[in-house]
Design a protein around this motif. Structure first.
Motif, PDB file in Angstrom:
ATOM      1  N   GLU A  86      55.700 -34.325  28.665  1.00 25.85           N
ATOM      2  CA  GLU A  86      56.232 -35.196  29.723  1.00 25.85           C
ATOM      3  C   GLU A  86      55.136 -36.093  30.295  1.00 25.85           C
ATOM      4  OE1 GLU A  86      58.869 -36.977  32.321  1.00 25.85           O
ATOM      5  OE2 GLU A  86      59.269 -35.692  30.590  1.00 25.85           O
ATOM      6  N   ALA A  87      53.949 -35.531  30.496  1.00 24.29           N
ATOM      7  CA  ALA A  87      52.840 -36.339  31.024  1.00 24.29           C
ATOM      8  C   ALA A  87      52.448 -37.439  30.041  1.00 24.29           C
ATOM      9  CB  ALA A  87      51.631 -35.446  31.331  1.00 24.29           C
ATOM     10  N   VAL A  88      52.414 -37.112  28.772  1.00 24.27           N
ATOM     11  CA  VAL A  88      52.067 -38.122  27.761  1.00 24.27           C
ATOM     12  C   VAL A  88      53.172 -39.171  27.681  1.00 24.27           C
ATOM     13  CG1 VAL A  88      51.695 -38.482  25.294  1.00 24.27           C
ATOM     14  CG2 VAL A  88      50.566 -36.591  26.453  1.00 24.27           C
ATOM     15  N   ARG A  89      54.425 -38.735  27.738  1.00 27.58           N
ATOM     16  CA  ARG A  89      55.550 -39.675  27.655  1.00 27.58           C
ATOM     17  C   ARG A  89      55.545 -40.656  28.825  1.00 27.58           C
ATOM     18  NH1 ARG A  89      60.391 -40.243  29.492  1.00 27.58           N
ATOM     19  NH2 ARG A  89      60.525 -38.295  30.628  1.00 27.58           N
ATOM     20  N   ARG A 128      50.815 -40.617  31.885  1.00 33.57           N
ATOM     21  CA  ARG A 128      50.002 -40.075  32.962  1.00 33.57           C
ATOM     22  C   ARG A 128      48.943 -39.175  32.323  1.00 33.57           C
ATOM     23  NH1 ARG A 128      50.473 -35.344  35.348  1.00 33.57           N
ATOM     24  NH2 ARG A 128      52.523 -34.959  34.477  1.00 33.57           N
ATOM     25  N   ALA A 129      47.738 -39.176  32.866  1.00 31.24           N
ATOM     26  CA  ALA A 129      46.671 -38.345  32.318  1.00 31.24           C
ATOM     27  C   ALA A 129      47.030 -36.869  32.500  1.00 31.24           C
ATOM     28  CB  ALA A 129      45.351 -38.649  33.013  1.00 31.24           C
ATOM     29  N   PRO A 130      47.081 -36.097  31.405  1.00 29.28           N
ATOM     30  CA  PRO A 130      47.545 -34.710  31.497  1.00 29.28           C
ATOM     31  C   PRO A 130      46.426 -33.712  31.816  1.00 29.28           C
ATOM     32  CG  PRO A 130      47.289 -35.315  29.212  1.00 29.28           C
ATOM     33  CD  PRO A 130      46.949 -36.540  30.023  1.00 29.28           C
ATOM     34  N   HIS A 131      45.647 -33.971  32.856  1.00 29.94           N
ATOM     35  CA  HIS A 131      44.517 -33.091  33.182  1.00 29.94           C
ATOM     36  C   HIS A 131      44.982 -31.674  33.491  1.00 29.94           C
ATOM     37  CE1 HIS A 131      41.845 -36.460  33.120  1.00 29.94           C
ATOM     38  NE2 HIS A 131      42.536 -37.093  34.065  1.00 29.94           N
ATOM     39  N   ALA A 191      44.437 -28.112  31.302  1.00 30.46           N
ATOM     40  CA  ALA A 191      43.834 -26.928  31.919  1.00 30.46           C
ATOM     41  C   ALA A 191      44.781 -25.739  31.829  1.00 30.46           C
ATOM     42  CB  ALA A 191      43.472 -27.213  33.374  1.00 30.46           C
ATOM     43  N   ASP A 192      46.067 -25.968  32.070  1.00 33.49           N
ATOM     44  CA  ASP A 192      47.050 -24.893  31.946  1.00 33.49           C
ATOM     45  C   ASP A 192      47.092 -24.355  30.516  1.00 33.49           C
ATOM     46  OD1 ASP A 192      47.769 -24.925  34.588  1.00 33.49           O
ATOM     47  OD2 ASP A 192      49.631 -26.057  34.285  1.00 33.49           O
ATOM     48  N   PRO A 239      50.982 -19.882  40.033  1.00 40.50           N
ATOM     49  CA  PRO A 239      50.180 -20.034  41.260  1.00 40.50           C
ATOM     50  C   PRO A 239      48.727 -19.586  41.086  1.00 40.50           C
ATOM     51  CG  PRO A 239      52.276 -18.973  41.757  1.00 40.50           C
ATOM     52  CD  PRO A 239      52.163 -19.037  40.276  1.00 40.50           C
ATOM     53  N   THR A 240      48.530 -18.471  40.409  1.00 39.25           N
ATOM     54  CA  THR A 240      47.148 -18.010  40.222  1.00 39.25           C
ATOM     55  C   THR A 240      46.422 -18.874  39.200  1.00 39.25           C
ATOM     56  OG1 THR A 240      47.937 -16.374  38.630  1.00 39.25           O
ATOM     57  CG2 THR A 240      47.628 -15.641  40.906  1.00 39.25           C
ATOM     58  N   ARG A 241      47.169 -19.384  38.220  1.00 37.44           N
ATOM     59  CA  ARG A 241      46.554 -20.281  37.238  1.00 37.44           C
ATOM     60  C   ARG A 241      46.084 -21.568  37.908  1.00 37.44           C
ATOM     61  NH1 ARG A 241      50.443 -20.162  33.436  1.00 37.44           N
ATOM     62  NH2 ARG A 241      51.408 -22.086  34.149  1.00 37.44           N
ATOM     63  N   ARG A 242      46.827 -22.069  38.885  1.00 36.74           N
ATOM     64  CA  ARG A 242      46.425 -23.274  39.630  1.00 36.74           C
ATOM     65  C   ARG A 242      45.120 -23.028  40.386  1.00 36.74           C
ATOM     66  NH1 ARG A 242      49.563 -26.353  37.267  1.00 36.74           N
ATOM     67  NH2 ARG A 242      51.610 -26.878  37.988  1.00 36.74           N
ATOM     68  N   LEU A 243      45.009 -21.839  40.998  1.00 35.68           N
ATOM     69  CA  LEU A 243      43.771 -21.517  41.718  1.00 35.68           C
ATOM     70  C   LEU A 243      42.572 -21.524  40.774  1.00 35.68           C
ATOM     71  CD1 LEU A 243      44.987 -18.563  43.970  1.00 35.68           C
ATOM     72  CD2 LEU A 243      44.403 -20.879  44.716  1.00 35.68           C
ATOM     73  N   VAL A 244      42.736 -20.918  39.612  1.00 35.31           N
ATOM     74  CA  VAL A 244      41.636 -20.857  38.645  1.00 35.31           C
ATOM     75  C   VAL A 244      41.310 -22.249  38.124  1.00 35.31           C
ATOM     76  CG1 VAL A 244      40.944 -19.954  36.398  1.00 35.31           C
ATOM     77  CG2 VAL A 244      42.120 -18.470  38.020  1.00 35.31           C
ATOM     78  N   SER A 245      42.327 -23.050  37.819  1.00 42.08           N
ATOM     79  CA  SER A 245      42.059 -24.386  37.267  1.00 42.08           C
ATOM     80  C   SER A 245      41.417 -25.294  38.317  1.00 42.08           C
ATOM     81  CB  SER A 245      43.339 -25.018  36.712  1.00 42.08           C
ATOM     82  OG  SER A 245      44.253 -25.297  37.737  1.00 42.08           O
ATOM     83  N   ARG A 246      41.800 -25.148  39.589  1.00 39.02           N
ATOM     84  CA  ARG A 246      41.144 -25.942  40.640  1.00 39.02           C
ATOM     85  C   ARG A 246      39.674 -25.577  40.763  1.00 39.02           C
ATOM     86  NH1 ARG A 246      45.442 -24.927  44.944  1.00 39.02           N
ATOM     87  NH2 ARG A 246      47.139 -26.160  44.135  1.00 39.02           N
TER      88      ARG A 246
END
Length: 160
Positions: A58-61, A64-67, A71-72, A101-108
């Motif tokens: 979806e981000a590529v379509r 938008r940069a899929p940063h 990371a996910d 939610p925990t994956r977001r914390l780690v990626s941040r």
């Protein structure tokens, strides 16, 4: 070297936990828990991996940069590897990485550390320090002092 030490210590702690579980619960309950953790982890891994791939597409379509999606994907792959390693602690860390939610914390936190390292690298380069060699960058020209004889020809091939 630090990563190697973390892996070795992690494996030692993992095996100590499995041996303690064998001693406390017996062989069959411990093996059952290990298999159950692996199965649950693989089901979650498949679901979250599919979701991350869809978000990346979806981000590529939408151009938008899929940063965050990249990371996910990296964290989901790490979670899959941890779940495949037999043991309780690796399963817990893998499951921890599979939940959004925990994956977001780690990626941040990973993004923040990468930005800090980039800032330090740029600062070193701006002040003329070579971060790879730990020395000072000296600007200059390369002078070819190889002798040019008719037998060997020029040191560098000349273009026609």
């Amino acid at each position: 070297m630090r990563v190697f030490a973390v892996v070795v210590v992690g494996l030692l702690v993992e095996w100590a936990a499995v041996v303690a579980a064998f001693g406390a619960w017996g062989v069959l309950p411990t093996l059952g828990l290990l298999v159950l953790g692996g199965v649950v982890g693989l089901v979650l891994l498949r679901r979250e991996g599919t979701r991350a791939l869809g978000a990346f597409s979806e981000a590529v379509r939408t151009r938008r940069a899929p940063h965050q999606e990249v990371a996910d994907g990296v964290l989901i792959a790490a979670a899959g590897l941890l779940i495949l390693v037999p043991g309780f602690l690796s399963d817990l860390v893998g499951l921890f990485l599979l939940f959004p939610p925990t994956r977001r914390l780690v990626s941040r936190r990973m993004a923040r550390r990468a930005e800090e390292r980039e800032r330090a690298l740029l600062l070193n380069l701006r002040h003329g320090r070579d971060p790879m060699a730990g020395g000072v960058v000296v600007e200059g020209d390369v002078v070819d002092l190889a002798p040019r004889t008719p037998a060997t020809g020029p040191a560098r091939p000349e273009l026609p």
